[in-house]
Design a protein around this motif. Sequence first.
Motif, PDB file in Angstrom:
ATOM      1  N   TYR A  17       0.831  -1.208   0.000  1.00 47.01           N
ATOM      2  CA  TYR A  17       0.000   0.000   0.000  1.00 47.01           C
ATOM      3  C   TYR A  17       0.868   1.262   0.000  1.00 47.01           C
ATOM      4  O   TYR A  17       0.447   2.320   0.464  1.00 47.01           O
ATOM      5  N   GLN A  18       2.078   1.097  -0.556  1.00 42.71           N
ATOM      6  CA  GLN A  18       2.975   2.223  -0.821  1.00 42.71           C
ATOM      7  C   GLN A  18       3.424   2.111  -2.278  1.00 42.71           C
ATOM      8  O   GLN A  18       4.560   1.735  -2.569  1.00 42.71           O
ATOM      9  N   PRO A  19       2.520   2.378  -3.208  1.00 42.92           N
ATOM     10  CA  PRO A  19       2.804   2.125  -4.622  1.00 42.92           C
ATOM     11  C   PRO A  19       4.051   2.826  -5.142  1.00 42.92           C
ATOM     12  O   PRO A  19       4.760   2.279  -5.992  1.00 42.92           O
ATOM     13  N   GLY A  20       4.347   4.005  -4.642  1.00 45.99           N
ATOM     14  CA  GLY A  20       5.548   4.708  -5.103  1.00 45.99           C
ATOM     15  C   GLY A  20       6.805   3.909  -4.828  1.00 45.99           C
ATOM     16  O   GLY A  20       7.716   3.831  -5.672  1.00 45.99           O
ATOM     17  N   THR A  21       6.873   3.288  -3.652  1.00 41.61           N
ATOM     18  CA  THR A  21       8.024   2.450  -3.303  1.00 41.61           C
ATOM     19  C   THR A  21       8.085   1.220  -4.201  1.00 41.61           C
ATOM     20  O   THR A  21       9.160   0.809  -4.638  1.00 41.61           O
ATOM     21  N   VAL A  22       6.927   0.637  -4.484  1.00 33.84           N
ATOM     22  CA  VAL A  22       6.875  -0.544  -5.358  1.00 33.84           C
ATOM     23  C   VAL A  22       7.364  -0.191  -6.756  1.00 33.84           C
ATOM     24  O   VAL A  22       8.155  -0.935  -7.356  1.00 33.84           O
ATOM     25  N   TYR A  23       6.927   0.955  -7.286  1.00 33.53           N
ATOM     26  CA  TYR A  23       7.347   1.368  -8.633  1.00 33.53           C
ATOM     27  C   TYR A  23       8.858   1.624  -8.681  1.00 33.53           C
ATOM     28  O   TYR A  23       9.528   1.243  -9.651  1.00 33.53           O
ATOM     29  N   ALA A  24       9.384   2.278  -7.638  1.00 34.33           N
ATOM     30  CA  ALA A  24      10.822   2.551  -7.588  1.00 34.33           C
ATOM     31  C   ALA A  24      11.610   1.237  -7.518  1.00 34.33           C
ATOM     32  O   ALA A  24      12.631   1.068  -8.204  1.00 34.33           O
ATOM     33  N   ALA A  25      11.128   0.294  -6.690  1.00 38.66           N
ATOM     34  CA  ALA A  25      11.786  -1.011  -6.585  1.00 38.66           C
ATOM     35  C   ALA A  25      11.705  -1.757  -7.909  1.00 38.66           C
ATOM     36  O   ALA A  25      12.662  -2.433  -8.313  1.00 38.66           O
ATOM     37  N   LEU A  26      10.577  -1.629  -8.599  1.00 37.17           N
ATOM     38  CA  LEU A  26      10.393  -2.284  -9.896  1.00 37.17           C
ATOM     39  C   LEU A  26      11.426  -1.789 -10.901  1.00 37.17           C
ATOM     40  O   LEU A  26      12.054  -2.592 -11.607  1.00 37.17           O
ATOM     41  N   ILE A  27      11.632  -0.475 -10.952  1.00 37.79           N
ATOM     42  CA  ILE A  27      12.625   0.090 -11.876  1.00 37.79           C
ATOM     43  C   ILE A  27      14.016  -0.432 -11.534  1.00 37.79           C
ATOM     44  O   ILE A  27      14.762  -0.880 -12.406  1.00 37.79           O
ATOM     45  N   LEU A  45       8.116  -9.408 -11.790  1.00 38.89           N
ATOM     46  CA  LEU A  45       6.884  -9.049 -12.503  1.00 38.89           C
ATOM     47  C   LEU A  45       5.666  -9.731 -11.887  1.00 38.89           C
ATOM     48  O   LEU A  45       4.607  -9.114 -11.731  1.00 38.89           O
ATOM     49  N   ILE A  46       5.817 -11.002 -11.533  1.00 37.82           N
ATOM     50  CA  ILE A  46       4.714 -11.731 -10.908  1.00 37.82           C
ATOM     51  C   ILE A  46       4.367 -11.113  -9.560  1.00 37.82           C
ATOM     52  O   ILE A  46       3.187 -10.961  -9.213  1.00 37.82           O
ATOM     53  N   SER A  47       5.393 -10.731  -8.795  1.00 35.34           N
ATOM     54  CA  SER A  47       5.165 -10.119  -7.485  1.00 35.34           C
ATOM     55  C   SER A  47       4.357  -8.837  -7.620  1.00 35.34           C
ATOM     56  O   SER A  47       3.389  -8.614  -6.880  1.00 35.34           O
ATOM     57  N   VAL A  48       4.736  -7.997  -8.585  1.00 37.06           N
ATOM     58  CA  VAL A  48       4.020  -6.736  -8.795  1.00 37.06           C
ATOM     59  C   VAL A  48       2.588  -7.006  -9.258  1.00 37.06           C
ATOM     60  O   VAL A  48       1.642  -6.336  -8.835  1.00 37.06           O
ATOM     61  N   GLY A  49       2.422  -8.003 -10.139  1.00 33.89           N
ATOM     62  CA  GLY A  49       1.085  -8.357 -10.604  1.00 33.89           C
ATOM     63  C   GLY A  49       0.185  -8.810  -9.477  1.00 33.89           C
ATOM     64  O   GLY A  49      -0.999  -8.426  -9.410  1.00 33.89           O
ATOM     65  N   ILE A  50       0.725  -9.600  -8.554  1.00 39.03           N
ATOM     66  CA  ILE A  50      -0.076 -10.074  -7.414  1.00 39.03           C
ATOM     67  C   ILE A  50      -0.411  -8.913  -6.480  1.00 39.03           C
ATOM     68  O   ILE A  50      -1.522  -8.834  -5.930  1.00 39.03           O
ATOM     69  N   LEU A  51       0.540  -7.980  -6.296  1.00 34.53           N
ATOM     70  CA  LEU A  51       0.247  -6.801  -5.466  1.00 34.53           C
ATOM     71  C   LEU A  51      -0.884  -5.974  -6.078  1.00 34.53           C
ATOM     72  O   LEU A  51      -1.742  -5.445  -5.360  1.00 34.53           O
ATOM     73  N   ALA A  76       2.068   0.172 -13.261  1.00 31.83           N
ATOM     74  CA  ALA A  76       3.140  -0.814 -13.077  1.00 31.83           C
ATOM     75  C   ALA A  76       3.575  -1.408 -14.405  1.00 31.83           C
ATOM     76  O   ALA A  76       4.776  -1.594 -14.656  1.00 31.83           O
ATOM     77  N   SER A  77       2.622  -1.705 -15.279  1.00 29.48           N
ATOM     78  CA  SER A  77       2.951  -2.286 -16.584  1.00 29.48           C
ATOM     79  C   SER A  77       3.758  -1.311 -17.423  1.00 29.48           C
ATOM     80  O   SER A  77       4.753  -1.700 -18.059  1.00 29.48           O
ATOM     81  N   ALA A  78       3.335  -0.039 -17.447  1.00 28.95           N
ATOM     82  CA  ALA A  78       4.050   0.977 -18.229  1.00 28.95           C
ATOM     83  C   ALA A  78       5.459   1.195 -17.695  1.00 28.95           C
ATOM     84  O   ALA A  78       6.428   1.288 -18.460  1.00 28.95           O
ATOM     85  N   ILE A  79       5.596   1.251 -16.366  1.00 29.99           N
ATOM     86  CA  ILE A  79       6.911   1.458 -15.753  1.00 29.99           C
ATOM     87  C   ILE A  79       7.827   0.269 -16.037  1.00 29.99           C
ATOM     88  O   ILE A  79       9.001   0.445 -16.394  1.00 29.99           O
TER      89      ILE A  79
END
Length: 223
Positions: A17-27, A45-51, A76-79
């Motif tokens: 529930y901190q999407p900004g952190t998830v997006y930064a970690a994804l990058i 990718l699977i982890s982000v999809g499940i989140l 998330a997909s675009a990033i």
Amino acid sequence: MEFANEPIFQWMSQFAYQPGTVYAALIGMMMLSAVGFPLPEEVTLISVGILAFMGAHPQHFPPPFEGAPVVSVHTASAIAFTAVVLSDFVIYLIGRIFGRKLLYHPRVHKFFPEHLMKRVEEWTHKYGAYACGIFRFTPGLRFPGHLACGMLRYPAWKFLLIDGIAALISVPTQIYLLAHYGEPILTKLRQFKLVVFAIIGLLLVYFLIKKLRDRWKLQKASQ
């Protein structure tokens, strides 16, 4: 969830529930994976999809408070797609600028066994710029393969086009499917990947036959 035991998911789920952190970690994870670090791109990718799935189903995964921000599947997909393509292109540019001496530098070469390097050279010479599409689906060869594409100076636009198409097939697809269906789609996703690999294999055979036929016609015309 069986996938909940994955270390990457366990770490990322802390920030569900901190999407900004998830997006930064994804990058960061996409970039590290692209340069050969042992961070499986698929698991990230699977982890982000499940989140994203959890955020879309608050009735099953109650948020810590009402109105808590959640991971957006579209964002998330675009990033993820952008991070993957840009990371691959940076590696291509490094290979184009520094050339063969970097690919075979002792500090780089020690991470890639001789047989892998030989396969990279064979594929780049056999399939040309189309080899970058193979490397996108081959984690162990992705980094040296994209370096080789730059080293051989394949046109940048062609590299971006082929790598972009390959990334478009594999990256957002996983996030969207997981975000919509949750963990049960994993089995179907693996079957989908097998189909994609089969299609890519057939396309490579087609291009190889076409290349050999054109070469044969050229030789015949010169006689």
